[in-house]
Design a protein around this motif. Sequence first.
Motif, PDB file in Angstrom:
ATOM      1  N   LYS A   1      47.600  32.475  52.099  1.00 16.95           N
ATOM      2  CA  LYS A   1      48.158  33.505  52.977  1.00 16.95           C
ATOM      3  C   LYS A   1      49.057  34.473  52.216  1.00 16.95           C
ATOM      4  O   LYS A   1      49.021  35.688  52.442  1.00 16.95           O
ATOM      5  N   VAL A   2      49.878  33.933  51.322  1.00 17.20           N
ATOM      6  CA  VAL A   2      50.782  34.786  50.549  1.00 17.20           C
ATOM      7  C   VAL A   2      49.990  35.735  49.661  1.00 17.20           C
ATOM      8  O   VAL A   2      50.261  36.940  49.600  1.00 17.20           O
ATOM      9  N   LEU A   3      48.996  35.213  48.952  1.00 14.86           N
ATOM     10  CA  LEU A   3      48.186  36.049  48.063  1.00 14.86           C
ATOM     11  C   LEU A   3      47.371  37.061  48.851  1.00 14.86           C
ATOM     12  O   LEU A   3      47.185  38.202  48.406  1.00 14.86           O
ATOM     13  N   ALA A   4      46.871  36.667  50.027  1.00 19.19           N
ATOM     14  CA  ALA A   4      46.122  37.611  50.867  1.00 19.19           C
ATOM     15  C   ALA A   4      47.030  38.744  51.335  1.00 19.19           C
ATOM     16  O   ALA A   4      46.627  39.910  51.380  1.00 19.19           O
ATOM     17  N   ALA A   5      48.297  38.387  51.672  1.00 18.70           N
ATOM     18  CA  ALA A   5      49.256  39.415  52.094  1.00 18.70           C
ATOM     19  C   ALA A   5      49.559  40.375  50.956  1.00 18.70           C
ATOM     20  O   ALA A   5      49.867  41.554  51.181  1.00 18.70           O
ATOM     21  N   LEU A   6      49.451  39.881  49.717  1.00 17.35           N
ATOM     22  CA  LEU A   6      49.657  40.732  48.547  1.00 17.35           C
ATOM     23  C   LEU A   6      48.361  41.406  48.102  1.00 17.35           C
ATOM     24  O   LEU A   6      48.288  41.964  47.008  1.00 17.35           O
ATOM     25  N   LYS A   7      47.344  41.311  48.974  1.00 18.46           N
ATOM     26  CA  LYS A   7      46.037  41.945  48.755  1.00 18.46           C
ATOM     27  C   LYS A   7      45.260  41.322  47.580  1.00 18.46           C
ATOM     28  O   LYS A   7      44.449  41.993  46.951  1.00 18.46           O
ATOM     29  N   LEU A   8      45.541  40.042  47.321  1.00 20.86           N
ATOM     30  CA  LEU A   8      44.763  39.298  46.334  1.00 20.86           C
ATOM     31  C   LEU A   8      43.807  38.387  47.082  1.00 20.86           C
ATOM     32  O   LEU A   8      44.229  37.427  47.730  1.00 20.86           O
ATOM     33  N   GLU A   9      42.530  38.693  47.035  1.00 22.64           N
ATOM     34  CA  GLU A   9      41.534  37.923  47.758  1.00 22.64           C
ATOM     35  C   GLU A   9      40.359  37.605  46.844  1.00 22.64           C
ATOM     36  O   GLU A   9      40.237  38.163  45.748  1.00 22.64           O
ATOM     37  N   GLY A  10      39.506  36.700  47.299  1.00 20.39           N
ATOM     38  CA  GLY A  10      38.315  36.357  46.530  1.00 20.39           C
ATOM     39  C   GLY A  10      38.668  35.764  45.180  1.00 20.39           C
ATOM     40  O   GLY A  10      39.503  34.870  45.061  1.00 20.39           O
ATOM     41  N   ALA A  11      38.029  36.283  44.136  1.00 21.83           N
ATOM     42  CA  ALA A  11      38.249  35.766  42.782  1.00 21.83           C
ATOM     43  C   ALA A  11      39.693  35.979  42.340  1.00 21.83           C
ATOM     44  O   ALA A  11      40.268  35.139  41.635  1.00 21.83           O
ATOM     45  N   TRP A  12      40.300  37.112  42.733  1.00 21.33           N
ATOM     46  CA  TRP A  12      41.690  37.374  42.360  1.00 21.33           C
ATOM     47  C   TRP A  12      42.595  36.267  42.881  1.00 21.33           C
ATOM     48  O   TRP A  12      43.502  35.800  42.191  1.00 21.33           O
ATOM     49  N   ALA A  13      42.367  35.846  44.158  1.00 23.08           N
ATOM     50  CA  ALA A  13      43.202  34.803  44.759  1.00 23.08           C
ATOM     51  C   ALA A  13      42.962  33.456  44.085  1.00 23.08           C
ATOM     52  O   ALA A  13      43.902  32.726  43.765  1.00 23.08           O
ATOM     53  N   ALA A  14      41.687  33.114  43.869  1.00 24.09           N
ATOM     54  CA  ALA A  14      41.345  31.814  43.290  1.00 24.09           C
ATOM     55  C   ALA A  14      41.901  31.674  41.871  1.00 24.09           C
ATOM     56  O   ALA A  14      42.603  30.711  41.548  1.00 24.09           O
ATOM     57  N   TYR A  15      41.581  32.639  41.034  1.00 20.67           N
ATOM     58  CA  TYR A  15      42.036  32.564  39.646  1.00 20.67           C
ATOM     59  C   TYR A  15      43.528  32.883  39.528  1.00 20.67           C
ATOM     60  O   TYR A  15      44.210  32.386  38.627  1.00 20.67           O
ATOM     61  N   GLY A  16      44.019  33.721  40.457  1.00 18.89           N
ATOM     62  CA  GLY A  16      45.444  34.051  40.446  1.00 18.89           C
ATOM     63  C   GLY A  16      46.303  32.833  40.727  1.00 18.89           C
ATOM     64  O   GLY A  16      47.352  32.637  40.095  1.00 18.89           O
TER      65      GLY A  16
ATOM     66  N   TRP B   1      57.258  46.410  44.934  1.00 17.98           N
ATOM     67  CA  TRP B   1      55.901  46.900  44.647  1.00 17.98           C
ATOM     68  C   TRP B   1      54.832  45.963  45.203  1.00 17.98           C
ATOM     69  O   TRP B   1      53.811  45.723  44.570  1.00 17.98           O
ATOM     70  N   ALA B   2      55.069  45.460  46.411  1.00 20.97           N
ATOM     71  CA  ALA B   2      54.127  44.533  47.039  1.00 20.97           C
ATOM     72  C   ALA B   2      52.777  45.173  47.326  1.00 20.97           C
ATOM     73  O   ALA B   2      51.756  44.484  47.445  1.00 20.97           O
ATOM     74  N   ASP B   3      52.749  46.490  47.466  1.00 21.98           N
ATOM     75  CA  ASP B   3      51.497  47.186  47.790  1.00 21.98           C
ATOM     76  C   ASP B   3      50.795  47.721  46.546  1.00 21.98           C
ATOM     77  O   ASP B   3      49.849  48.515  46.666  1.00 21.98           O
ATOM     78  N   SER B   4      51.245  47.318  45.375  1.00 24.84           N
ATOM     79  CA  SER B   4      50.639  47.816  44.144  1.00 24.84           C
ATOM     80  C   SER B   4      49.311  47.119  43.866  1.00 24.84           C
ATOM     81  O   SER B   4      48.835  46.291  44.648  1.00 24.84           O
ATOM     82  N   SER B   5      48.735  47.423  42.723  1.00 26.12           N
ATOM     83  CA  SER B   5      47.445  46.856  42.347  1.00 26.12           C
ATOM     84  C   SER B   5      47.546  45.355  42.118  1.00 26.12           C
ATOM     85  O   SER B   5      48.643  44.811  41.937  1.00 26.12           O
ATOM     86  N   GLU B   6      46.378  44.692  42.139  1.00 21.96           N
ATOM     87  CA  GLU B   6      46.347  43.244  41.931  1.00 21.96           C
ATOM     88  C   GLU B   6      47.016  42.846  40.620  1.00 21.96           C
ATOM     89  O   GLU B   6      47.763  41.866  40.561  1.00 21.96           O
ATOM     90  N   MET B   7      46.775  43.595  39.574  1.00 24.12           N
ATOM     91  CA  MET B   7      47.325  43.247  38.272  1.00 24.12           C
ATOM     92  C   MET B   7      48.848  43.338  38.253  1.00 24.12           C
ATOM     93  O   MET B   7      49.531  42.473  37.693  1.00 24.12           O
ATOM     94  N   VAL B   8      49.404  44.382  38.897  1.00 25.52           N
ATOM     95  CA  VAL B   8      50.858  44.541  38.953  1.00 25.52           C
ATOM     96  C   VAL B   8      51.490  43.375  39.710  1.00 25.52           C
ATOM     97  O   VAL B   8      52.502  42.796  39.278  1.00 25.52           O
TER      98      VAL B   8
END
Length: 442
Positions: free
Chosen positions: A275-290, A335-342
């Motif tokens: 939920k936290v990662l999804a709220a930070l717009k990290l989903e799919g592979a970004w969420a799993a590997y993140g 910067w919660a709305d920034s890119s996945e990498m940030v």
Amino acid sequence: MRTSNASIEDAPLNPFHQRLTLAVGGASLMDGYILSIIGVALVQMTSQLQLSNFWQGMIATSALLGIFVGGLFSGWLTDRFGRRKVVFVAPCVFLIASVLQFWTDSPMVIFLLRFGIGLAIAIDYSAATSLFVEFVPKKYRGSRLAGFTILWFTGAAMAYIFGDIILHNSGEHGWRWALASPIIIGVFLLLSRLNTLESARWLITKNRATEAETIIQHVYGTNYSLANLPETSAQQKLSLRDMLRMGYGKRLAFVSIFWTCAVIPVFAVYAFAPKVLAALKLEGAWAAYGSVAITLLFVVGCIVGTQLIDVLGRRKMLIHSFLWSGLALLCLGTWADSSEMVVLVFFGAYALFIGGAQVLELVYPNEIFPTELRPYAMGWGVSASRIGAAIGTFLVPVSLDSIGIGNTMFIAAAVTFIGLVVAIAWAPETKAKDLAEAAALH
């Protein structure tokens, strides 16, 4: 027989110490795994059992609530029955609860089983770490206690890695297998403790000096005796009320507050990582590997903290850890709305810098209290920290829905800065001190 003049605090490390490190460190690995696996299993469990938000929160915090309750009496239990007997409680509970979780469909039963797991974890914190510090020489004590935190995050990383594998290969019952998977670590933990000895320091407080002498000679050699135990000559029998009246209340407050501030953001993230990662717009592979990457950075941070604990010292490392990790959370909120990498960079920075505070959670309460009070301090410290973590974890879904991820990160930063203030005001320095010296009030 020739008697050594050296303190056992300066004795060389021997095979017994190595086995004890393994037996106690295994509990930290289990703790990290068993508390984190719920975050992996909860998504599929929620769908399978149609869990409401209430039950999601209750199950996510169940073990933390158990730790809180267990911490209230674990010190008494450890002091009453001794360290050696009590260290077998946790492995047995882990094994039984892990098996039973596999067969139940009731949210209430899952909550109760995980609550019981939390009780066992709290008891083990008090008994196992007290046993460890009362045997291990001072030169190795701090770094090895700090190393247990590395094992905690290693267990958490294993939970995400193996939990993900289990969920993807076990169909609709994947969450059951995930919750049962700690059985493997539990068996290892139980076997590793079969030859554990009782603490000589505890035996002395119970007027069992002959047994204490036998154990000292068994562990350190026949040229050692009670005369080589630094606390023996100066030790006096004190009640808990006497201890607090003499000034240990301030130290207990310090341990409870800094530990709470260090764990609230960590446990909130682990319980609701998706939920936290999804709220930070990290989903799919970004969420799993993140999730895995962030967890591994927690491990790296703890490794760095372990290396620095006897270089920087306890106080300086705690202050810097809270300062830089708090700034990382502040940036994450900004910067919660920034890119996945940030987002991953700031999240990773938090994981890296909080490692210093994390490794001191087991060091400080075991070093700054005398033998009679040590298990109580551990119990109350872990109890206070986990009730704070439980409240924070329970409120994460509400916070994300009501004030958003940015403000949620600002709250996490504020909690971390409270820890910073307490560290600046109260953190003592115990580097290179005997247990008696570190526990003495100045």
